[in-house]
Design a protein around this motif. Sequence first.
Motif, mmCIF file in Angstrom:
data_model
loop_
_atom_site.group_PDB
_atom_site.id
_atom_site.type_symbol
_atom_site.label_atom_id
_atom_site.label_comp_id
_atom_site.label_asym_id
_atom_site.label_seq_id
_atom_site.Cartn_x
_atom_site.Cartn_y
_atom_site.Cartn_z
ATOM 1 N N TYR A 164 0.807 -1.095 -0.027
ATOM 2 C CA TYR A 164 0.162 0.049 0.010
ATOM 3 C C TYR A 164 0.775 1.250 -0.025
ATOM 4 O O TYR A 164 1.081 1.913 1.053
ATOM 5 N N PRO A 165 1.392 1.695 -1.345
ATOM 6 C CA PRO A 165 2.381 2.795 -1.114
ATOM 7 C C PRO A 165 1.943 3.832 -0.596
ATOM 8 O O PRO A 165 0.610 4.305 -0.489
ATOM 9 N N GLY A 166 2.787 4.859 0.097
ATOM 10 C CA GLY A 166 2.437 5.845 0.727
ATOM 11 C C GLY A 166 1.694 5.653 2.160
ATOM 12 O O GLY A 166 1.370 6.836 2.746
ATOM 13 N N THR A 167 1.539 4.481 2.589
ATOM 14 C CA THR A 167 0.914 4.209 3.887
ATOM 15 C C THR A 167 1.927 3.784 5.063
ATOM 16 O O THR A 167 3.221 3.073 4.600
ATOM 17 N N SER A 168 1.720 4.189 6.111
ATOM 18 C CA SER A 168 2.432 3.507 7.156
ATOM 19 C C SER A 168 1.537 3.101 8.111
ATOM 20 O O SER A 168 0.429 3.539 8.385
ATOM 21 N N ARG A 169 2.238 2.607 9.378
ATOM 22 C CA ARG A 169 1.342 1.794 10.238
ATOM 23 C C ARG A 169 2.170 1.383 11.456
ATOM 24 O O ARG A 169 3.455 1.256 11.441
ATOM 25 N N THR A 170 1.397 1.249 12.461
ATOM 26 C CA THR A 170 2.352 0.593 13.827
ATOM 27 C C THR A 170 1.652 -0.791 13.788
ATOM 28 O O THR A 170 0.725 -1.263 13.881
ATOM 29 N N VAL A 171 2.829 -1.743 14.121
ATOM 30 C CA VAL A 171 2.470 -3.131 14.444
ATOM 31 C C VAL A 171 3.085 -3.294 15.810
ATOM 32 O O VAL A 171 4.199 -2.708 16.298
ATOM 33 N N TRP A 172 2.441 -4.072 16.674
ATOM 34 C CA TRP A 172 2.893 -4.593 17.965
ATOM 35 C C TRP A 172 3.095 -6.224 18.010
ATOM 36 O O TRP A 172 2.309 -6.745 17.633
ATOM 37 N N THR A 173 4.285 -6.543 18.415
ATOM 38 C CA THR A 173 4.645 -7.670 18.495
ATOM 39 C C THR A 173 4.869 -8.023 19.727
ATOM 40 O O THR A 173 5.372 -7.525 20.842
ATOM 41 N N HIS A 174 3.742 -9.216 20.222
ATOM 42 C CA HIS A 174 3.755 -9.622 21.622
ATOM 43 C C HIS A 174 4.219 -10.728 21.865
ATOM 44 O O HIS A 174 3.826 -11.924 21.257
ATOM 45 N N VAL A 175 5.281 -10.982 22.628
ATOM 46 C CA VAL A 175 6.191 -12.277 22.792
ATOM 47 C C VAL A 175 5.675 -12.809 23.917
ATOM 48 O O VAL A 175 6.141 -12.154 25.290
ATOM 49 N N PRO A 176 5.271 -13.834 24.223
ATOM 50 C CA PRO A 176 4.894 -14.400 25.729
ATOM 51 C C PRO A 176 6.145 -14.872 26.412
ATOM 52 O O PRO A 176 7.268 -15.103 25.802
ATOM 53 N N PRO B 3 -6.953 13.955 2.229
ATOM 54 C CA PRO B 3 -8.334 14.061 2.832
ATOM 55 C C PRO B 3 -8.866 12.736 3.391
ATOM 56 O O PRO B 3 -9.740 12.702 4.293
ATOM 57 N N GLU B 4 -8.527 11.353 3.006
ATOM 58 C CA GLU B 4 -9.011 10.235 3.711
ATOM 59 C C GLU B 4 -7.693 9.708 4.179
ATOM 60 O O GLU B 4 -7.070 8.686 3.664
ATOM 61 N N PRO B 5 -7.157 9.838 5.400
ATOM 62 C CA PRO B 5 -6.155 9.773 6.108
ATOM 63 C C PRO B 5 -5.920 8.095 6.250
ATOM 64 O O PRO B 5 -4.763 7.474 6.213
ATOM 65 N N VAL B 6 -6.950 7.519 6.421
ATOM 66 C CA VAL B 6 -7.071 6.101 7.283
ATOM 67 C C VAL B 6 -7.420 5.420 5.886
ATOM 68 O O VAL B 6 -8.471 5.428 5.389
ATOM 69 N N ASN B 7 -6.520 4.385 5.902
ATOM 70 C CA ASN B 7 -6.812 3.281 4.628
ATOM 71 C C ASN B 7 -7.263 2.184 4.825
ATOM 72 O O ASN B 7 -7.452 1.134 4.506
ATOM 73 N N ARG B 8 -8.273 2.114 6.054
ATOM 74 C CA ARG B 8 -8.683 0.921 6.650
ATOM 75 C C ARG B 8 -9.814 0.138 5.617
ATOM 76 O O ARG B 8 -9.340 -1.008 5.383
ATOM 77 N N ASN B 9 -10.725 0.810 5.165
ATOM 78 C CA ASN B 9 -11.349 0.236 4.251
ATOM 79 C C ASN B 9 -11.026 -0.094 3.202
ATOM 80 O O ASN B 9 -11.377 -1.257 2.575
ATOM 81 N N VAL B 10 -9.880 0.529 2.474
ATOM 82 C CA VAL B 10 -9.522 -0.008 1.185
ATOM 83 C C VAL B 10 -8.777 -1.400 1.462
ATOM 84 O O VAL B 10 -8.965 -2.238 0.539
ATOM 85 N N GLU B 11 -8.041 -1.431 2.702
ATOM 86 C CA GLU B 11 -7.387 -2.591 2.792
ATOM 87 C C GLU B 11 -8.006 -3.647 3.374
ATOM 88 O O GLU B 11 -8.231 -4.863 2.929
ATOM 89 N N TYR B 12 -9.317 -3.359 4.050
ATOM 90 C CA TYR B 12 -10.164 -4.500 4.859
ATOM 91 C C TYR B 12 -11.078 -5.189 4.046
ATOM 92 O O TYR B 12 -11.616 -6.293 4.046
ATOM 93 N N ASP B 13 -11.838 -4.045 3.251
ATOM 94 C CA ASP B 13 -13.001 -4.634 2.747
ATOM 95 C C ASP B 13 -12.934 -5.153 1.237
ATOM 96 O O ASP B 13 -13.933 -5.825 0.766
ATOM 97 N N ALA B 14 -11.626 -5.058 0.756
ATOM 98 C CA ALA B 14 -11.393 -5.628 -0.541
ATOM 99 C C ALA B 14 -11.521 -7.339 -0.756
ATOM 100 O O ALA B 14 -10.973 -7.731 0.370
ATOM 101 N N ALA B 15 -11.810 -7.902 -1.640
ATOM 102 C CA ALA B 15 -11.951 -9.287 -1.817
ATOM 103 C C ALA B 15 -10.746 -9.926 -2.454
ATOM 104 O O ALA B 15 -10.604 -11.037 -2.471
ATOM 105 N N ASP B 16 -9.655 -9.027 -2.820
ATOM 106 C CA ASP B 16 -8.625 -9.657 -3.514
ATOM 107 C C ASP B 16 -7.367 -10.142 -2.686
ATOM 108 O O ASP B 16 -7.668 -10.056 -1.478
ATOM 109 N N ASP B 17 -6.249 -10.547 -2.996
ATOM 110 C CA ASP B 17 -5.191 -11.004 -2.431
ATOM 111 C C ASP B 17 -4.142 -10.255 -1.532
ATOM 112 O O ASP B 17 -3.179 -10.607 -1.261
ATOM 113 N N ARG B 18 -4.413 -8.640 -1.909
ATOM 114 C CA ARG B 18 -3.369 -7.766 -1.519
ATOM 115 C C ARG B 18 -2.887 -7.619 -0.157
ATOM 116 O O ARG B 18 -1.829 -7.959 0.318
ATOM 117 N N TYR B 19 -4.141 -7.810 0.885
ATOM 118 C CA TYR B 19 -3.853 -7.796 2.216
ATOM 119 C C TYR B 19 -3.299 -8.914 2.788
ATOM 120 O O TYR B 19 -2.553 -9.023 3.536
#
Length: 277
Positions: A44-56, A114-130
């Motif tokens: 998803y070019p142009g996007t950044s996000r935070t990921v949290w890794t939780h190690v038991p 103007p639409e800073p959150v890419n959530r619906n683009v990533e999550y609602d699509a039916a293709d294999d990109r996510y």
Amino acid sequence: MTVPYRPLPQDLSDVRYAHGPDSSPRPGVPRGVTTAWRLDAEAYPGTSRTVWTHVPAGLDPDRPAAVAVFDDGWWYLDPDGDVRGAVVLDNLVAAGAVPPTIGLFVDPGVREGPEPVNRNVEYDAADDRYAGFLVDEVLARVGREHRLSDDPAHAVVVGGSSGGNAAFTAAWHRPDRFGQAVCFLSSFAQMPGGNPYPRLLADGARRPVRWFLQAAHRDLGWNRPERNWFAENLRVAASLAESGHDVRLVVGDGGHSPQHAGVLLPDALRWALGHCT
């Protein structure tokens, strides 16, 4: 097994479920270590996000760990929220209910504009990109730091609402990596072009995936003929059952809220990963 009697609530819209003991820190259970990191996604070019890794706690670096990937990372990680994913993982791992499991809490992307959150683009699509993003960018990076099992039976992807769409779609496209999907109140009703899964399943498409679905009686559009979140979840569950898939459906009261999902998460993870212990 006898289930205790509980009267049904008369008001289906304003129902809250009490969390069980695995959703709060338990005395004597060591806490895992959570590390936040930033990911600029190539998928998803142009996007950044935070990921949290939780190690038991006490993870053996020489043994491959199971993995649980959570969409909407912070919503599912927040120890004061409804779901409390890392707290649940710590309790289940300590009790031996699931194998040592690394939790990956992945936020949706954000971008400038103007639409800073890419959530619906990533999550609602039916293709294999996510799905490819999770496997090739998230799991691949974590796999360079921790030894992850490559057995799909040892991996689950979890999400709710549009994140439930993303979890279902990730497992659908990459059953070689995700052998279980946990989908709470999925927003199948708002997928661009409509919900594809009942048709695909009716046409004979099958996946070697186990599915845990939750629906709510008063989800969005529950009494409408179109864009009915409740009905679309029931259609997917029925189509999975009719096509011979291993599916667990939980139907609860209340509306479009993660609260019941949080209560269900310990049992959902036991169902998803308990067979690996």
